[in-house]
Design a protein around this motif. Structure first.
Motif, PDB file in Angstrom:
ATOM      1  N   ASP A 177       0.699  -1.196   0.034  1.00 25.46           N
ATOM      2  CA  ASP A 177      -0.093  -0.063   0.062  1.00 25.46           C
ATOM      3  C   ASP A 177       0.739   1.419   0.148  1.00 25.46           C
ATOM      4  OD1 ASP A 177      -1.893   1.922   0.335  1.00 25.46           O
ATOM      5  OD2 ASP A 177      -2.836   1.270   2.165  1.00 25.46           O
ATOM      6  N   HIS A 178       0.738   2.051  -1.038  1.00 26.34           N
ATOM      7  CA  HIS A 178       1.312   3.307  -1.140  1.00 26.34           C
ATOM      8  C   HIS A 178       1.072   4.394   0.193  1.00 26.34           C
ATOM      9  CE1 HIS A 178      -2.396   4.591  -2.635  1.00 26.34           C
ATOM     10  NE2 HIS A 178      -1.973   6.163  -2.667  1.00 26.34           N
ATOM     11  N   ASN A 179      -0.162   4.122   0.852  1.00 26.91           N
ATOM     12  CA  ASN A 179      -0.527   5.139   1.998  1.00 26.91           C
ATOM     13  C   ASN A 179       0.268   4.497   3.185  1.00 26.91           C
ATOM     14  OD1 ASN A 179      -1.720   6.321   4.059  1.00 26.91           O
ATOM     15  ND2 ASN A 179      -3.445   6.989   2.659  1.00 26.91           N
ATOM     16  N   ARG A 180       1.303   4.804   3.797  1.00 28.44           N
ATOM     17  CA  ARG A 180       1.949   4.531   4.892  1.00 28.44           C
ATOM     18  C   ARG A 180       0.927   4.576   5.968  1.00 28.44           C
ATOM     19  NH1 ARG A 180       8.171   6.549   4.562  1.00 28.44           N
ATOM     20  NH2 ARG A 180       8.659   5.664   2.357  1.00 28.44           N
ATOM     21  N   LEU A 181       0.157   5.559   6.447  1.00 29.09           N
ATOM     22  CA  LEU A 181      -0.823   5.502   7.468  1.00 29.09           C
ATOM     23  C   LEU A 181      -1.734   4.557   7.474  1.00 29.09           C
ATOM     24  CD1 LEU A 181      -1.381   7.185   9.680  1.00 29.09           C
ATOM     25  CD2 LEU A 181      -2.848   8.556   8.610  1.00 29.09           C
ATOM     26  N   TYR A 182      -2.346   4.207   6.239  1.00 29.17           N
ATOM     27  CA  TYR A 182      -3.319   3.173   6.154  1.00 29.17           C
ATOM     28  C   TYR A 182      -2.434   1.903   6.474  1.00 29.17           C
ATOM     29  CZ  TYR A 182      -6.804   0.250   4.410  1.00 29.17           C
ATOM     30  OH  TYR A 182      -7.914  -0.794   4.087  1.00 29.17           O
ATOM     31  N   ARG A 183      -1.475   1.864   5.699  1.00 31.81           N
ATOM     32  CA  ARG A 183      -0.602   0.429   5.824  1.00 31.81           C
ATOM     33  C   ARG A 183      -0.552   0.104   7.419  1.00 31.81           C
ATOM     34  NH1 ARG A 183       3.900   1.478   2.429  1.00 31.81           N
ATOM     35  NH2 ARG A 183       5.376   1.470   4.434  1.00 31.81           N
ATOM     36  N   ALA A 184       0.023   1.319   8.192  1.00 31.25           N
ATOM     37  CA  ALA A 184       0.222   1.004   9.456  1.00 31.25           C
ATOM     38  C   ALA A 184      -0.894   0.831  10.514  1.00 31.25           C
ATOM     39  CB  ALA A 184       0.778   2.342  10.103  1.00 31.25           C
ATOM     40  N   GLY A 185      -1.928   1.164   9.924  1.00 31.13           N
ATOM     41  CA  GLY A 185      -3.235   0.885  10.883  1.00 31.13           C
ATOM     42  C   GLY A 185      -3.679  -0.462  10.340  1.00 31.13           C
ATOM     43  N   LEU A 186      -3.387  -1.030   9.069  1.00 30.29           N
ATOM     44  CA  LEU A 186      -3.821  -2.516   8.602  1.00 30.29           C
ATOM     45  C   LEU A 186      -3.010  -3.244   9.431  1.00 30.29           C
ATOM     46  CD1 LEU A 186      -5.366  -4.413   7.071  1.00 30.29           C
ATOM     47  CD2 LEU A 186      -3.764  -3.908   5.186  1.00 30.29           C
ATOM     48  N   LYS A 187      -1.580  -3.026   9.689  1.00 26.98           N
ATOM     49  CA  LYS A 187      -0.644  -3.900  10.261  1.00 26.98           C
ATOM     50  C   LYS A 187      -0.973  -4.098  11.794  1.00 26.98           C
ATOM     51  CE  LYS A 187       4.204  -4.419  11.168  1.00 26.98           C
ATOM     52  NZ  LYS A 187       5.758  -3.781  10.951  1.00 26.98           N
TER      53      LYS A 187
END
Length: 234
Positions: A26-36
């Motif tokens: 995911d290019h969106n790091r904030l979304y990626r962190a939330g998903l993680k």
């Protein structure tokens, strides 16, 4: 008092989730962190992540995960990204995370390109995690609009296997499955269908066995992802 069989079931579920390894693109790091965080809160191990497949592969020090989650920035990238992902991680289940920018045509393209599931980004964490478990078990998990197209015989998805015709669910079992989606209890289902509560229990067990899930929540998620609830609305 909790039965031993229930304890064993909980232990098996925990062990199964612990064994699940996920990768995130995911290019969106904030979304990626939330998903993680969402995945790790459910004991799903995130073994690699990146802005794109190239970054994912460069940052991974393992052979790969069981599931690769792809959130794509534009619809035009779906087929190419999935082809590259399948080549890079042939053993992984491929799941596309779709948002409002990914229309139905792009979702169909994702399935045709080999995606094992398409999940909407606005799903609740519980439903999202249950959907991943179904993908891991070999189910095709789809948004409701794609399920409607499948049930309606849309030519673009007619090549997909119609599990609904193969499961052998009776009309009564289909009714009960829809009521499980509504969150009805056995007593509520019995009252709604004017049958004995013991009969409902028998039907629920049969439904769980036929769709190969272990509890009512998983059955409801399965029904939503396969458009069972939509049939009633049509």
């Amino acid at each position: 008092m909790i039965r031993k069989s229930r304890i064993r079931g909980l232990i098996m579920a925990i062990q199964e989730d612990c064994a699940l390894r996920a990768m995130i693109v995911d290019h969106n790091r904030l979304y990626r962190a939330g998903l993680k965080l969402t995945l790790e809160s459910a004991n799903v191990r995130v073994v690699a992540e990146g802005d794109d497949l190239k970054a994912l592969m460069a940052g991974s020090d393992e052979a790969g995960g069981d599931i690769l989650l792809l959130k794509l920035p534009r619809a035009a990238a779906v087929a190419e990204a999935l082809g590259n992902a399948r080549q890079a991680f042939p053993a992984a289940k491929l799941v596309v995370i779709a948002d409002a920018n990914l229309n139905s045509d792009a979702m169909v393209t994702a399935i045709q390109a080999g995606a094992d599931g398409v999940l909407l980004s606005e799903l609740s964490p519980d439903v999202f995690l249950q959907s991943l478990r179904l993908v891991r078990l070999g189910e095709k998990v789809l948004p409701a609009q794609l399920a409607r197209m499948l049930i309606g015989g849309d030519a673009r998805v007619s090549h997909m296997p119609s599990q609904m015709r193969q499961l052998g669910l009776s009309a009564r079992e289909m009714e009960i499955l829809r009521l499980l989606v509504d969150g009805s209890s056995n007593k509520g289902i019995a009252r709604r269908l004017d049958i004995a509560e013991a009969t409902v229990k028998v039907h629920v067990k049969a439904v769980l066995r036929k769709i190969q899930v272990t509890n009512r929540t998983q059955a409801a998620v399965w029904a939503l992802n396969h458009g069972v609830a939509c049939e009633q609305e049509a």
